[in-house]
Design a protein around this motif. Structure first.
Motif, PDB file in Angstrom:
ATOM      1  N   GLN A 174       0.772  -1.098   0.096  1.00 61.16           N
ATOM      2  CA  GLN A 174       0.000   0.027  -0.013  1.00 61.16           C
ATOM      3  C   GLN A 174       1.000   1.304  -0.207  1.00 61.16           C
ATOM      4  O   GLN A 174       1.900   1.446   0.978  1.00 61.16           O
ATOM      5  N   ARG A 175       0.805   2.126  -0.821  1.00 60.44           N
ATOM      6  CA  ARG A 175       1.449   3.226  -1.070  1.00 60.44           C
ATOM      7  C   ARG A 175       0.612   4.404  -0.550  1.00 60.44           C
ATOM      8  O   ARG A 175      -0.538   4.646  -0.533  1.00 60.44           O
ATOM      9  N   SER A 176       1.187   5.305   0.210  1.00 61.14           N
ATOM     10  CA  SER A 176       0.850   6.517   0.851  1.00 61.14           C
ATOM     11  C   SER A 176       0.403   7.615  -0.043  1.00 61.14           C
ATOM     12  O   SER A 176       0.997   7.606  -1.262  1.00 61.14           O
ATOM     13  N   THR A 177      -0.921   8.355   0.131  1.00 68.00           N
ATOM     14  CA  THR A 177      -1.300   9.355  -0.518  1.00 68.00           C
ATOM     15  C   THR A 177      -0.295  10.421  -0.667  1.00 68.00           C
ATOM     16  O   THR A 177       0.012  10.777   0.362  1.00 68.00           O
ATOM     17  N   PRO A 178       0.178  10.766  -1.806  1.00 68.66           N
ATOM     18  CA  PRO A 178       1.025  11.872  -1.648  1.00 68.66           C
ATOM     19  C   PRO A 178       0.754  13.346  -1.226  1.00 68.66           C
ATOM     20  O   PRO A 178      -0.697  13.593  -1.525  1.00 68.66           O
ATOM     21  N   ASN A 179       1.259  13.830  -0.315  1.00 70.27           N
ATOM     22  CA  ASN A 179       0.870  15.095   0.105  1.00 70.27           C
ATOM     23  C   ASN A 179       1.159  16.395  -0.901  1.00 70.27           C
ATOM     24  O   ASN A 179       2.476  16.584  -1.193  1.00 70.27           O
ATOM     25  N   VAL A 180       0.316  17.087  -1.611  1.00 63.93           N
ATOM     26  CA  VAL A 180       0.570  18.315  -2.512  1.00 63.93           C
ATOM     27  C   VAL A 180       0.340  19.576  -2.067  1.00 63.93           C
ATOM     28  O   VAL A 180      -0.649  19.776  -1.526  1.00 63.93           O
ATOM     29  N   THR A 181       1.428  20.446  -2.019  1.00 61.52           N
ATOM     30  CA  THR A 181       1.105  21.706  -1.524  1.00 61.52           C
ATOM     31  C   THR A 181       1.567  22.630  -2.634  1.00 61.52           C
ATOM     32  O   THR A 181       2.762  22.723  -3.119  1.00 61.52           O
ATOM     33  N   LEU A 182       0.401  23.441  -3.257  1.00 67.94           N
ATOM     34  CA  LEU A 182       1.058  24.239  -4.225  1.00 67.94           C
ATOM     35  C   LEU A 182       1.327  25.902  -3.852  1.00 67.94           C
ATOM     36  O   LEU A 182       1.711  26.637  -4.785  1.00 67.94           O
ATOM     37  N   GLY A 183       0.678  26.019  -2.915  1.00 72.00           N
ATOM     38  CA  GLY A 183       0.947  27.450  -2.479  1.00 72.00           C
ATOM     39  C   GLY A 183      -0.376  28.126  -2.661  1.00 72.00           C
ATOM     40  O   GLY A 183      -1.239  27.805  -2.697  1.00 72.00           O
ATOM     41  N   GLN A 184       0.002  29.786  -2.559  1.00 74.34           N
ATOM     42  CA  GLN A 184      -1.125  30.549  -2.650  1.00 74.34           C
ATOM     43  C   GLN A 184      -1.578  30.532  -4.159  1.00 74.34           C
ATOM     44  O   GLN A 184      -0.828  30.433  -5.224  1.00 74.34           O
TER      45      GLN A 184
END
Length: 189
Positions: A174-184
């Motif tokens: 099982q792979r973790s769901t990626p945490n995506v942060t794009l900013g403002q």
């Protein structure tokens, strides 16, 4: 026993002769070996149920072994001949079969993302199926496919009518769901 013979030669006096002798009846041995079947790749050991000084095993009328036990490697009818010290011979036939194992095939690995599932599809020509996860049977999973939501080592077992099982294994991650942060948010002209 006594044998008594009476007779005359050419009209002469009647003569009688007697002879005592012993008769010993040696019974045949009650030889019995049951027909047997094993799965391909397994050993079958045929063993005489009687004790005697001489054993001869035959397959297709050819001598294939001597001794109280014999391990056949080919399916067919085997004959055992047992001979006593008194030269009394007993025989029995045993039908030996080797059942085929089904073919099985799984990908060696599989993976899914957290929150999703993975459908595993096995290949087999068998007619009875089981699935195991980490060596624990999965209840009600009796088809060639299984949908999993938990990582682990999955084993697919196929057989013909629950006999002569064959297994294959897939390791599921099982792979973790990626945490995506794009900013403002930005406006571009």
């Amino acid at each position: 026993y006594t044998i008594k013979a009476t007779g005359s030669l050419q009209g002469g006096a009647e003569c009688t002769a007697e002879q005592d002798f012993n008769v010993k009846v040696n019974p045949k041995l009650a030889l019995l070996i049951n027909d047997t079947t094993a799965c391909e790749g397994e050993n079958i050991v045929l063993t005489s149920n009687v004790t005697a000084p001489k054993y001869t095993w035959y397959f297709n009328n050819e001598v294939v072994g001597f001794g109280k036990s014999f391990t056949p490697t080919t399916a067919g009818i085997y004959t055992i001949e047992v001979e006593t010290n008194e030269k009394c011979v007993s025989t029995d036939e045993v039908n030996v079969g080797f059942s085929q194992r089904p073919g099985v095939g799984l990908d060696p690995t599989g993976e899914f993302c957290a929150g999703d599932d993975l459908n595993i599809i096995a290949q087999s020509n068998g007619n009875a199926f089981k699935w195991f996860r980490n060596n624990v049977v999965q209840p009600n999973e009796t088809n060639k496919s299984i949908t999993v939501t938990t990582a682990g080592t999955y084993i697919f077992e196929a057989s013909f009518d629950d006999a002569c099982q064959k297994r294959d294994t897939i390791i599921v991650t099982q792979r973790s769901t990626p945490n995506v942060t794009l900013g403002q948010n930005s406006t571009i002209c």
